[in-house]
Write a protein that holds these residues in place. Structure first.
Motif, PDB file in Angstrom:
ATOM      1  N   THR A  99       0.821  -1.225   0.000  1.00 26.52           N
ATOM      2  CA  THR A  99       0.000   0.000   0.000  1.00 26.52           C
ATOM      3  C   THR A  99       0.849   1.267   0.000  1.00 26.52           C
ATOM      4  OG1 THR A  99      -0.137  -0.032   2.430  1.00 26.52           O
ATOM      5  CG2 THR A  99      -1.877  -1.168   1.191  1.00 26.52           C
ATOM      6  N   LEU A 100       2.151   1.146  -0.199  1.00 24.45           N
ATOM      7  CA  LEU A 100       3.039   2.312  -0.186  1.00 24.45           C
ATOM      8  C   LEU A 100       2.562   3.363  -1.196  1.00 24.45           C
ATOM      9  CD1 LEU A 100       5.727   3.323   1.080  1.00 24.45           C
ATOM     10  CD2 LEU A 100       6.871   2.432  -0.954  1.00 24.45           C
ATOM     11  N   GLY A 101       2.253   4.546  -0.702  1.00 28.07           N
ATOM     12  CA  GLY A 101       1.779   5.622  -1.561  1.00 28.07           C
ATOM     13  C   GLY A 101       0.306   5.554  -1.898  1.00 28.07           C
ATOM     14  N   ALA A 112      -4.662  -5.944   1.438  1.00 33.96           N
ATOM     15  CA  ALA A 112      -4.834  -7.314   1.914  1.00 33.96           C
ATOM     16  C   ALA A 112      -5.435  -8.192   0.816  1.00 33.96           C
ATOM     17  CB  ALA A 112      -5.728  -7.326   3.153  1.00 33.96           C
ATOM     18  N   THR A 113      -6.377  -7.641   0.055  1.00 32.22           N
ATOM     19  CA  THR A 113      -6.962  -8.391  -1.058  1.00 32.22           C
ATOM     20  C   THR A 113      -5.910  -8.695  -2.122  1.00 32.22           C
ATOM     21  OG1 THR A 113      -9.143  -7.397  -0.707  1.00 32.22           O
ATOM     22  CG2 THR A 113      -8.704  -8.327  -2.884  1.00 32.22           C
ATOM     23  N   ALA A 114      -5.051  -7.713  -2.393  1.00 29.56           N
ATOM     24  CA  ALA A 114      -3.997  -7.911  -3.386  1.00 29.56           C
ATOM     25  C   ALA A 114      -3.020  -8.997  -2.947  1.00 29.56           C
ATOM     26  CB  ALA A 114      -3.256  -6.603  -3.629  1.00 29.56           C
ATOM     27  N   LEU A 115      -2.669  -9.020  -1.663  1.00 29.87           N
ATOM     28  CA  LEU A 115      -1.789 -10.075  -1.152  1.00 29.87           C
ATOM     29  C   LEU A 115      -2.462 -11.444  -1.265  1.00 29.87           C
ATOM     30  CD1 LEU A 115      -0.152  -8.395   1.981  1.00 29.87           C
ATOM     31  CD2 LEU A 115       1.043  -9.271  -0.034  1.00 29.87           C
ATOM     32  N   ALA A 116      -3.751 -11.494  -0.990  1.00 26.65           N
ATOM     33  CA  ALA A 116      -4.473 -12.764  -1.117  1.00 26.65           C
ATOM     34  C   ALA A 116      -4.469 -13.247  -2.564  1.00 26.65           C
ATOM     35  CB  ALA A 116      -5.898 -12.605  -0.597  1.00 26.65           C
ATOM     36  N   GLU A 135       8.387 -15.343  -3.422  1.00 28.38           N
ATOM     37  CA  GLU A 135       7.346 -14.686  -2.619  1.00 28.38           C
ATOM     38  C   GLU A 135       7.521 -13.175  -2.638  1.00 28.38           C
ATOM     39  OE1 GLU A 135       6.345 -18.048   0.796  1.00 28.38           O
ATOM     40  OE2 GLU A 135       8.123 -16.780   1.015  1.00 28.38           O
ATOM     41  N   GLN A 136       8.753 -12.707  -2.603  1.00 32.77           N
ATOM     42  CA  GLN A 136       8.989 -11.259  -2.684  1.00 32.77           C
ATOM     43  C   GLN A 136       8.491 -10.705  -4.012  1.00 32.77           C
ATOM     44  OE1 GLN A 136      12.932  -9.957  -1.688  1.00 32.77           O
ATOM     45  NE2 GLN A 136      13.042 -11.228   0.146  1.00 32.77           N
ATOM     46  N   GLN A 137       8.682 -11.464  -5.086  1.00 35.25           N
ATOM     47  CA  GLN A 137       8.199 -10.990  -6.381  1.00 35.25           C
ATOM     48  C   GLN A 137       6.678 -11.021  -6.451  1.00 35.25           C
ATOM     49  OE1 GLN A 137      10.162  -9.370  -7.789  1.00 35.25           O
ATOM     50  NE2 GLN A 137      10.192  -9.446  -9.997  1.00 35.25           N
ATOM     51  N   ARG A 138       6.050 -11.928  -5.707  1.00 31.27           N
ATOM     52  CA  ARG A 138       4.593 -11.920  -5.606  1.00 31.27           C
ATOM     53  C   ARG A 138       4.113 -10.629  -4.946  1.00 31.27           C
ATOM     54  NH1 ARG A 138       1.737 -17.099  -5.680  1.00 31.27           N
ATOM     55  NH2 ARG A 138       3.143 -18.692  -6.497  1.00 31.27           N
ATOM     56  N   VAL A 139       4.819 -10.192  -3.905  1.00 34.39           N
ATOM     57  CA  VAL A 139       4.476  -8.931  -3.238  1.00 34.39           C
ATOM     58  C   VAL A 139       4.628  -7.771  -4.219  1.00 34.39           C
ATOM     59  CG1 VAL A 139       5.000  -7.368  -1.342  1.00 34.39           C
ATOM     60  CG2 VAL A 139       5.125  -9.840  -0.982  1.00 34.39           C
ATOM     61  N   SER A 144       1.993  -3.595  -7.540  1.00 29.98           N
ATOM     62  CA  SER A 144       1.748  -2.969  -8.838  1.00 29.98           C
ATOM     63  C   SER A 144       0.278  -3.003  -9.221  1.00 29.98           C
ATOM     64  CB  SER A 144       2.575  -3.675  -9.922  1.00 29.98           C
ATOM     65  OG  SER A 144       3.950  -3.518  -9.686  1.00 29.98           O
ATOM     66  N   LEU A 145      -0.391  -4.122  -8.964  1.00 26.62           N
ATOM     67  CA  LEU A 145      -1.762  -4.285  -9.439  1.00 26.62           C
ATOM     68  C   LEU A 145      -2.804  -3.718  -8.487  1.00 26.62           C
ATOM     69  CD1 LEU A 145      -1.419  -7.843 -10.976  1.00 26.62           C
ATOM     70  CD2 LEU A 145      -1.693  -5.681 -12.197  1.00 26.62           C
ATOM     71  N   VAL A 146      -2.437  -3.457  -7.216  1.00 26.94           N
ATOM     72  CA  VAL A 146      -3.405  -2.898  -6.272  1.00 26.94           C
ATOM     73  C   VAL A 146      -3.874  -1.521  -6.733  1.00 26.94           C
ATOM     74  CG1 VAL A 146      -1.790  -1.702  -4.732  1.00 26.94           C
ATOM     75  CG2 VAL A 146      -3.906  -2.689  -3.795  1.00 26.94           C
ATOM     76  N   ARG A 147      -3.094  -0.875  -7.564  1.00 32.32           N
ATOM     77  CA  ARG A 147      -3.443   0.454  -8.068  1.00 32.32           C
ATOM     78  C   ARG A 147      -4.278   0.395  -9.348  1.00 32.32           C
ATOM     79  NH1 ARG A 147       0.764   0.222  -5.101  1.00 32.32           N
ATOM     80  NH2 ARG A 147       1.425   1.977  -3.789  1.00 32.32           N
ATOM     81  N   GLU A 148      -4.608  -0.809  -9.779  1.00 32.61           N
ATOM     82  CA  GLU A 148      -5.403  -1.027 -10.997  1.00 32.61           C
ATOM     83  C   GLU A 148      -4.841  -0.218 -12.170  1.00 32.61           C
ATOM     84  OE1 GLU A 148      -7.574  -3.273 -11.396  1.00 32.61           O
ATOM     85  OE2 GLU A 148      -7.973  -3.857  -9.316  1.00 32.61           O
ATOM     86  N   PRO A 149      -3.576  -0.473 -12.541  1.00 28.10           N
ATOM     87  CA  PRO A 149      -2.972   0.314 -13.623  1.00 28.10           C
ATOM     88  C   PRO A 149      -3.601   0.013 -14.975  1.00 28.10           C
ATOM     89  CG  PRO A 149      -1.578  -1.547 -13.083  1.00 28.10           C
ATOM     90  CD  PRO A 149      -2.681  -1.532 -12.052  1.00 28.10           C
ATOM     91  N   GLU A 150      -3.587   1.006 -15.824  1.00 25.82           N
ATOM     92  CA  GLU A 150      -3.995   0.789 -17.209  1.00 25.82           C
ATOM     93  C   GLU A 150      -2.864   0.156 -18.006  1.00 25.82           C
ATOM     94  OE1 GLU A 150      -6.311   4.208 -18.974  1.00 25.82           O
ATOM     95  OE2 GLU A 150      -5.601   5.139 -17.110  1.00 25.82           O
ATOM     96  N   LEU A 151      -1.622   0.391 -17.558  1.00 21.84           N
ATOM     97  CA  LEU A 151      -0.448  -0.149 -18.231  1.00 21.84           C
ATOM     98  C   LEU A 151       0.508  -0.701 -17.182  1.00 21.84           C
ATOM     99  CD1 LEU A 151       1.370  -0.572 -20.740  1.00 21.84           C
ATOM    100  CD2 LEU A 151       2.205   1.776 -20.399  1.00 21.84           C
ATOM    101  N   LEU A 152       0.880  -1.977 -17.334  1.00 21.41           N
ATOM    102  CA  LEU A 152       1.855  -2.622 -16.458  1.00 21.41           C
ATOM    103  C   LEU A 152       3.130  -2.850 -17.252  1.00 21.41           C
ATOM    104  CD1 LEU A 152       2.553  -4.057 -13.748  1.00 21.41           C
ATOM    105  CD2 LEU A 152       1.673  -6.162 -14.788  1.00 21.41           C
ATOM    106  N   LEU A 153       4.219  -2.264 -16.779  1.00 15.45           N
ATOM    107  CA  LEU A 153       5.526  -2.433 -17.401  1.00 15.45           C
ATOM    108  C   LEU A 153       6.331  -3.409 -16.562  1.00 15.45           C
ATOM    109  CD1 LEU A 153       6.259   1.348 -18.082  1.00 15.45           C
ATOM    110  CD2 LEU A 153       5.324  -0.329 -19.702  1.00 15.45           C
ATOM    111  N   ALA A 154       6.846  -4.466 -17.180  1.00 16.25           N
ATOM    112  CA  ALA A 154       7.573  -5.504 -16.443  1.00 16.25           C
ATOM    113  C   ALA A 154       8.946  -5.690 -17.086  1.00 16.25           C
ATOM    114  CB  ALA A 154       6.790  -6.809 -16.453  1.00 16.25           C
TER     115      ALA A 154
END
Length: 256
Positions: A99-101, A112-116, A135-139, A144-154
């Motif tokens: 939830t940073l930021g 919490a939902t994003a972690l689940a 597991e760290q990469q899962r976090v 990244s996705l908790v913010r519901e981005p329109e564009l995900l850069l990986a």
């Protein structure tokens, strides 16, 4: 159209680039590049080292302000980035990292939902040091996705993981992208990873798009079919790999 923090503007496509130039001195790393990514589309970007892949990601992330020129450069304002290193803050617990930021009511519940969603329910108060690399990469994905981005850069997000963990992360990423529907631009050196995950594979060579291949193979895209082998051989050839001598199990394309 709205203005992106990095000077980009949003249009109907998730990403629409025409004539993009990024030069470092006399050298053009991106040379009149054209690329379009539709909403919800998953595009893998492959190419030799120095072809401009990470430079393109930095431009789209709005953190490279040295673009020399372009005819059109459209991208969403809401962009998230996942790196090869999870980049978790070791002094913050997992929920705080996710939830940073993130502000507004319900931020903790969303975290919490994003972690689940990434298989870490009940680990909200764990420290990053307690987690494995996978597991760290899962976090990092949850963050990244908790913010519901329109564009995900990986940018090679699974490059540091072992083979079995990487396969599990592939399945998780596809599941999450189907649920959240961001447009995705994945940089990878792994041709098999690109085929397994992407709707399209784009080959970058000397700062320009050398090939743009739609992947029509049915999922799951396990190696072994003649269609898979032909596609893989074609992409490796475009990367300068001699497929007559390359072993089938070779996945990483390492360039000097």
């Amino acid at each position: 159209m709205a203005t992106h923090a990095g000077g980009l503007s949003t249009g109907t496509a998730a990403v629409h680039i025409t004539g993009l130039v990024r030069a470092f001195g006399e050298r053009r790393v991106l040379d009149s590049l054209d690329l379009t990514i539709g909403p919800g589309e998953f595009v893998a970007l492959i190419g030799r080292s120095g072809s401009g892949k990470s430079t393109l990601l930095r431009v789209l992330a709005g953190i490279d302000h040295g673009v020399t020129g372009f005819e059109r450069l459209d991208a969403p304002e809401n962009v998230s980035v996942v790196f090869q290193d999870a980049r978790l803050l070791p002094w913050k617990r997992l929920l705080e990292n996710v939830t940073l930021g993130l502000t507004g009511p319900g931020a903790h519940e969303r975290g919490a939902t994003a972690l689940a969603e990434v298989g870490l329910a009940g680990r909200e108060r764990a420290w990053p040091v307690e987690l494995s690399g996978g597991e760290q990469q899962r976090v990092a994905l949850a963050r990244s996705l908790v913010r519901e981005p329109e564009l995900l850069l990986a940018d090679e997000p699974f490059g540091a993981l072992d083979a079995l963990t990487r396969i599990r992360m592939h399945a998780l990423l596809r599941q999450l992208c189907e649920r959240h529907r961001p447009a995705v631009l994945l940089v990878t050196h792994d041709v098999d990873e690109a085929i397994a995950l992407a709707d399209r594979v784009v080959v970058l060579d000397a700062g320009r798009i050398a090939a743009d291949q739609t992947i029509s193979l049915p999922a799951p895209r396990a190696p072994g079919s003649p269609e898979y082998a032909a596609l893989r051989a074609d992409l490796l050839t475009r990367l300068g790999v001699d497929t007559d001598v390359a072993a089938p199990e070779v996945k990483e394309v390492e360039e000097a």
